[in-house]
Design a protein around this motif. Sequence first.
Motif, PDB file in Angstrom:
ATOM      1  N   TYR A 187      63.958  67.309  68.378  1.00  0.00           N
ATOM      2  CA  TYR A 187      63.658  66.548  69.456  1.00  0.00           C
ATOM      3  C   TYR A 187      63.316  67.159  70.779  1.00  0.00           C
ATOM      4  CZ  TYR A 187      65.721  62.688  66.532  1.00  0.00           C
ATOM      5  OH  TYR A 187      65.954  62.133  65.636  1.00  0.00           O
ATOM      6  N   VAL A 188      63.899  68.112  71.166  1.00  0.00           N
ATOM      7  CA  VAL A 188      63.593  68.946  72.357  1.00  0.00           C
ATOM      8  C   VAL A 188      62.129  69.671  72.145  1.00  0.00           C
ATOM      9  CG1 VAL A 188      63.960  70.925  73.754  1.00  0.00           C
ATOM     10  CG2 VAL A 188      65.892  69.336  73.121  1.00  0.00           C
ATOM     11  N   ILE A 231      54.876  62.028  68.301  1.00  0.00           N
ATOM     12  CA  ILE A 231      55.843  60.763  68.477  1.00  0.00           C
ATOM     13  C   ILE A 231      56.494  60.342  66.895  1.00  0.00           C
ATOM     14  CG2 ILE A 231      54.283  58.836  68.759  1.00  0.00           C
ATOM     15  CD1 ILE A 231      57.606  59.962  70.830  1.00  0.00           C
ATOM     16  N   ILE A 278      54.950  67.272  73.712  1.00  0.00           N
ATOM     17  CA  ILE A 278      54.216  66.013  74.227  1.00  0.00           C
ATOM     18  C   ILE A 278      53.959  66.306  75.784  1.00  0.00           C
ATOM     19  CG2 ILE A 278      54.623  63.598  74.751  1.00  0.00           C
ATOM     20  CD1 ILE A 278      56.115  63.376  72.028  1.00  0.00           C
ATOM     21  N   ALA A 279      55.110  66.911  76.195  1.00  0.00           N
ATOM     22  CA  ALA A 279      54.973  67.078  77.690  1.00  0.00           C
ATOM     23  C   ALA A 279      53.550  67.868  78.036  1.00  0.00           C
ATOM     24  CB  ALA A 279      56.224  67.654  78.327  1.00  0.00           C
ATOM     25  N   ALA A 290      59.483  67.021  72.294  1.00  0.00           N
ATOM     26  CA  ALA A 290      59.472  66.591  73.937  1.00  0.00           C
ATOM     27  C   ALA A 290      58.527  67.528  74.751  1.00  0.00           C
ATOM     28  CB  ALA A 290      60.624  66.342  74.491  1.00  0.00           C
TER      29      ALA A 290
END
Length: 132
Positions: A67-68, A2, A74-75, A71
Amino acid sequence: MIYPMFALVLLTFFVGVRLGGCRFANARSGRVKGSYYRLMQGDAPPDGELKLARNFSNLFEAPVLFYVFGAIVIAKNLAGPVPLGLAWCYVAARVAHSAIHLSYNHPIHRFLAFLASNILLLAMWGWLAVVL
């Protein structure tokens, strides 16, 4: 993961705020007619504003893939030294690109920073493809 994403968001807002301030100053001083901003048509604004506007647009192009990537990392709980290292290097390359673009704007130097950022972005997605 992040933190590098947040750093790029901060860069985007930094450039966006500078662009807004530049546009306001140009309209207020009369260097650009206020009507220009309705449809972005008419006499071209000063070079400084054009550079800011183009750089701001650049920060919404390839960085979307960053950013994808972030994400997904992180996911899927994939954060580790490799994706974080690549992400910070990507952010550094984007900062370099913006710094060059908004200062002395040497096309070759700017292109090299842009190329480095895109190679890093490709490496991030390649790593992700292997890991998944």
